[in-house]
Design a protein around this motif. Sequence first.
Motif, PDB file in Angstrom:
ATOM      1  N   LEU A  73       0.991  -1.113  -0.144  1.00 19.21           N
ATOM      2  CA  LEU A  73      -0.253  -0.393  -0.050  1.00 19.21           C
ATOM      3  C   LEU A  73       0.963   1.184   0.113  1.00 19.21           C
ATOM      4  O   LEU A  73       0.255   2.684   0.116  1.00 19.21           O
ATOM      5  CB  LEU A  73      -1.086  -0.170   1.367  1.00 19.21           C
ATOM      6  N   GLY A  74       2.344   0.912  -0.272  1.00  8.79           N
ATOM      7  CA  GLY A  74       3.256   2.309   0.194  1.00  8.79           C
ATOM      8  C   GLY A  74       3.956   2.043   1.200  1.00  8.79           C
ATOM      9  O   GLY A  74       3.855   1.198   2.161  1.00  8.79           O
ATOM     10  N   VAL A  75       4.811   3.345   1.554  1.00 14.91           N
ATOM     11  CA  VAL A  75       5.280   3.110   2.574  1.00 14.91           C
ATOM     12  C   VAL A  75       4.995   4.412   3.444  1.00 14.91           C
ATOM     13  O   VAL A  75       5.046   5.635   3.353  1.00 14.91           O
ATOM     14  CB  VAL A  75       6.921   3.840   1.605  1.00 14.91           C
ATOM     15  N   ARG A  76       4.900   3.924   4.420  1.00 15.04           N
ATOM     16  CA  ARG A  76       4.690   5.258   5.854  1.00 15.04           C
ATOM     17  C   ARG A  76       5.081   5.036   7.040  1.00 15.04           C
ATOM     18  O   ARG A  76       5.374   4.446   7.159  1.00 15.04           O
ATOM     19  CB  ARG A  76       2.861   4.567   5.585  1.00 15.04           C
ATOM     20  N   ASP A  77       5.541   6.282   7.223  1.00 19.38           N
ATOM     21  CA  ASP A  77       6.114   6.017   8.638  1.00 19.38           C
ATOM     22  C   ASP A  77       7.167   5.510   8.448  1.00 19.38           C
ATOM     23  O   ASP A  77       7.972   4.666   9.391  1.00 19.38           O
ATOM     24  CB  ASP A  77       5.231   5.913  10.107  1.00 19.38           C
ATOM     25  N   GLY A  78       7.703   5.423   7.334  1.00 20.09           N
ATOM     26  CA  GLY A  78       9.514   5.031   6.899  1.00 20.09           C
ATOM     27  C   GLY A  78       9.120   3.411   6.806  1.00 20.09           C
ATOM     28  O   GLY A  78       9.994   2.966   6.500  1.00 20.09           O
ATOM     29  N   SER A  79       8.182   2.904   6.756  1.00 21.16           N
ATOM     30  CA  SER A  79       8.182   1.004   6.174  1.00 21.16           C
ATOM     31  C   SER A  79       6.763   0.796   4.876  1.00 21.16           C
ATOM     32  O   SER A  79       6.163   1.431   5.967  1.00 21.16           O
ATOM     33  CB  SER A  79       8.541   0.495   7.757  1.00 21.16           C
ATOM     34  N   PRO A  80       6.939  -0.579   4.658  1.00 19.23           N
ATOM     35  CA  PRO A  80       6.519  -0.454   3.656  1.00 19.23           C
ATOM     36  C   PRO A  80       5.073  -1.537   4.544  1.00 19.23           C
ATOM     37  O   PRO A  80       4.806  -1.655   5.756  1.00 19.23           O
ATOM     38  CB  PRO A  80       7.253  -1.686   3.178  1.00 19.23           C
ATOM     39  N   THR A  81       3.539  -0.837   3.465  1.00 19.22           N
ATOM     40  CA  THR A  81       2.250  -1.252   4.696  1.00 19.22           C
ATOM     41  C   THR A  81       1.893  -1.880   3.602  1.00 19.22           C
ATOM     42  O   THR A  81       1.344  -2.242   2.461  1.00 19.22           O
ATOM     43  CB  THR A  81       1.604  -0.101   4.633  1.00 19.22           C
ATOM     44  N   ALA A 104     -16.608 -12.488   5.705  1.00 19.96           N
ATOM     45  CA  ALA A 104     -15.362 -12.727   5.443  1.00 19.96           C
ATOM     46  C   ALA A 104     -14.680 -11.809   3.831  1.00 19.96           C
ATOM     47  O   ALA A 104     -15.530 -11.957   3.342  1.00 19.96           O
ATOM     48  CB  ALA A 104     -15.591 -14.352   5.159  1.00 19.96           C
ATOM     49  N   ILE A 105     -13.602 -11.216   4.401  1.00 24.19           N
ATOM     50  CA  ILE A 105     -13.197 -10.698   3.625  1.00 24.19           C
ATOM     51  C   ILE A 105     -12.652 -11.649   2.665  1.00 24.19           C
ATOM     52  O   ILE A 105     -11.529 -12.377   3.203  1.00 24.19           O
ATOM     53  CB  ILE A 105     -11.888  -9.652   4.100  1.00 24.19           C
ATOM     54  N   LYS A 106     -12.934 -11.657   0.847  1.00 20.53           N
ATOM     55  CA  LYS A 106     -11.918 -12.619  -0.073  1.00 20.53           C
ATOM     56  C   LYS A 106     -11.448 -12.001  -0.601  1.00 20.53           C
ATOM     57  O   LYS A 106     -10.392 -13.062  -1.063  1.00 20.53           O
ATOM     58  CB  LYS A 106     -13.807 -13.348  -0.548  1.00 20.53           C
ATOM     59  N   GLN A 107     -11.355 -10.713  -1.564  1.00 21.99           N
ATOM     60  CA  GLN A 107      -9.987 -10.200  -1.951  1.00 21.99           C
ATOM     61  C   GLN A 107     -10.049  -8.922  -2.450  1.00 21.99           C
ATOM     62  O   GLN A 107     -10.522  -8.269  -1.443  1.00 21.99           O
ATOM     63  CB  GLN A 107     -10.112 -10.075  -3.714  1.00 21.99           C
ATOM     64  N   LEU A 108      -8.943  -8.777  -2.023  1.00 27.59           N
ATOM     65  CA  LEU A 108      -8.438  -7.264  -1.660  1.00 27.59           C
ATOM     66  C   LEU A 108      -7.556  -7.140  -2.805  1.00 27.59           C
ATOM     67  O   LEU A 108      -6.948  -7.751  -3.145  1.00 27.59           O
ATOM     68  CB  LEU A 108      -7.433  -7.130  -0.082  1.00 27.59           C
ATOM     69  N   VAL A 109      -7.621  -5.529  -2.991  1.00 28.39           N
ATOM     70  CA  VAL A 109      -7.000  -4.900  -4.056  1.00 28.39           C
ATOM     71  C   VAL A 109      -6.080  -3.714  -4.310  1.00 28.39           C
ATOM     72  O   VAL A 109      -7.784  -2.851  -3.995  1.00 28.39           O
ATOM     73  CB  VAL A 109      -7.859  -4.921  -5.706  1.00 28.39           C
ATOM     74  N   VAL A 110      -5.359  -3.355  -4.461  1.00 25.76           N
ATOM     75  CA  VAL A 110      -4.899  -2.247  -4.494  1.00 25.76           C
ATOM     76  C   VAL A 110      -4.770  -1.363  -6.152  1.00 25.76           C
ATOM     77  O   VAL A 110      -4.077  -1.963  -6.854  1.00 25.76           O
ATOM     78  CB  VAL A 110      -2.852  -2.272  -3.690  1.00 25.76           C
ATOM     79  N   PRO A 111      -4.839  -0.224  -6.113  1.00 29.28           N
ATOM     80  CA  PRO A 111      -5.596   0.719  -7.409  1.00 29.28           C
ATOM     81  C   PRO A 111      -4.183   0.875  -7.160  1.00 29.28           C
ATOM     82  O   PRO A 111      -3.586   1.239  -6.171  1.00 29.28           O
ATOM     83  CB  PRO A 111      -6.374   1.103  -7.449  1.00 29.28           C
ATOM     84  N   GLU A 112      -4.054   1.739  -9.292  1.00 34.69           N
ATOM     85  CA  GLU A 112      -2.357   1.640  -9.123  1.00 34.69           C
ATOM     86  C   GLU A 112      -2.229   3.246  -9.186  1.00 34.69           C
ATOM     87  O   GLU A 112      -3.877   3.912  -9.827  1.00 34.69           O
ATOM     88  CB  GLU A 112      -1.470   0.701 -10.391  1.00 34.69           C
TER      89      GLU A 112
END
Length: 76
Positions: free
Chosen positions: A25-33, A68-76
Amino acid sequence: MRQGNAVRTFRGHVGPVTTLSDSLLGVRDGSPTLASGGIDGTIRLWALVSGQKRGQTLKKTLHAHGLAIKQLVVPE
């Protein structure tokens, strides 16, 4: 690496994890999420921190889902 060895352990979901985000999801507070979704209906955001024993830190838990969460997609 041999097949079947755990690389990281994420503790926090109540029940099995059913999906991981398809990218960071990007880098926040100096670490990848990274995001994970579980059968417990929560999405959890994790900071991937090198050098710690578990290598991750739970940053936030989102409780808005009843199923239940079945899928997560991170938009570009």
